[in-house]
Design an enzyme around this catalytic site. Structure first.
Site, short mmCIF file in Angstrom:
data_model
loop_
_atom_site.label_atom_id
_atom_site.label_comp_id
_atom_site.label_asym_id
_atom_site.label_seq_id
_atom_site.Cartn_x
_atom_site.Cartn_y
_atom_site.Cartn_z
N THR A 12 -42.36 62.88 13.58
CA THR A 12 -40.94 62.91 13.21
C THR A 12 -40.71 62.43 11.78
OG1 THR A 12 -40.28 62.59 15.52
CG2 THR A 12 -38.64 62.08 13.85
N THR A 88 -44.65 59.35 17.07
CA THR A 88 -44.60 58.16 17.94
C THR A 88 -45.15 58.41 19.33
OG1 THR A 88 -42.33 58.69 18.62
CG2 THR A 88 -42.60 57.21 16.73
#
Length: 328
Positions: A12, A88
């Site tokens: 991200t 993540t």
């Protein structure tokens, strides 16, 4: 000034929002992560692209290639430390893999973002700035692979993603962070004492991770040999207990198929141990040949088994990599 290499893998932190597709990887953003103005006040940075993929696309083989890539970068005399950008979702697995196969003195720090660059409160720049601070810190040397987000520094062995969307997602349940980044200060409160280095020339991808449940008959274990799996991690209850039929199939896959079985707990805290002697209890599984994993999660135990099987497939040899404590 210190020079920190920023090695990109994607996630991200290198994504933008597309009105039709949603949040997607951006090659342009990935190439310019080191152009955050505040970075120039901290250290000289060199951005080096490794890949740009969502972290669910990460595999142990890619992790192994990344470890060799990092070793070449970090041995350069002009590099003080390394920051790795990552998604993540699987960051904790890559971090732990690197911690197992690398034993470098210079800091290696993984960071990420929960919010993409189009969100007004994106956390990517702040996490990258803090991570560069850690990578150039003398106090971060010989600490193993570190994870730095939300101004907290965590051990690769202990950290896990705990929240699907919150920027404070990474935590080390039962341990807490190793330290913090406070403005321009990098402060360590403790160190991780149960790190292990495994020197391997290959990794074994075919390792299964299975979570048991009430009423589980363990039949899924029967198909693993046909699918080519070379090892399996079982997330059991409590101290490492499983339903009776699961215990029977664990014994079968160990004794008849010579496939190692690592037993961990679905609990966030504590160790698995052979306390209960009933059918399916931890002591019963130990007598059946199962190995107790001393890891903090099933996914971490699986990562270790993918590495350890690159060294040996002997069950008793594998046992020494998992069943240990601070006195070993």
């Amino acid at each position: 000034m210190s020079k920190v290499a920023i090695i990109t893998t994607g996630g991200t932190i290198a994504m933008v929002h597309d009105p039709l597709l949603g949040v997607i990887p951006s090659d342009e953003r990935n190439k310019h992560l080191n152009e955050i103005p505040q970075l120039k006040e901290i250290a000289e940075t060199e951005l080096i692209e490794f890949t740009n993929i969502p972290s669910p696309h990460m595999t142990p083989t890619v992790m192994f290639e990344l470890s060799k890539f990092i070793k070449e970068i970090i041995k350069r005399d002009d590099i003080t430390g390394v920051v790795i950008t990552h998604g993540t979702d699987t960051l904790e697995e890559t971090a732990y893999f690197l911690d197992l196969v690398m034993n470098e003195e210079k800091p290696i720090v993984l960071t990420a973002a929960m919010r993409n660059w189009n969100e007004p409160s994106t956390d990517g720049p702040a996490n990258l700035i803090s991570s560069v601070r850690v990578a150039k810190s003398k106090n971060a040397r010989n600490k193993g692979v570190l994870v730095c987000l939300n101004d907290e520094i965590h051990s690769a062995r202990e950290v896990t993603k705990t929240y699907t969307s919150n920027v404070a997602t990474f935590d080390s349940p039962g341990y807490g962070p190793l330290g913090i980044v406070d403005e321009d200060a990098v402060i360590f409160y403790r160190t991780s004492l149960l790190r292990m280095h495994l020197d391997t020339e290959r990794v074994e991808e075919k390792v299964a991770l299975i979570k048991t449940y009430t009423g589980d008959d363990g039949s899924i274990l029967r198909v693993l040999p046909e699918l080519g799996y070379k090892g399996v991690v079982i997330e059991g209850f409590g101290r490492g207990n499983v339903p009776p039929k699961v215990a029977d199939n664990i014994e079968w896959i160990i004794k008849e198929k010579n496939i190692p079985v690592i037993v961990v707990s679905r609990c966030f805290k504590g160790r698995v141990l052979g306390v209960y002697g009933y059918h399916g209890g931890g002591a019963d599984l130990k007598n059946k040949g199962a190995i107790f994993g001393n890891e903090v999660s099933g996914q971490k135990a699986r990562i270790k088994l993918t590495v350890a099987l690159g060294i040996t497939d002997n069950i008793e040899e594998l046992r020494k990599y998992f069943e240990f404590n601070g006195d070993d």
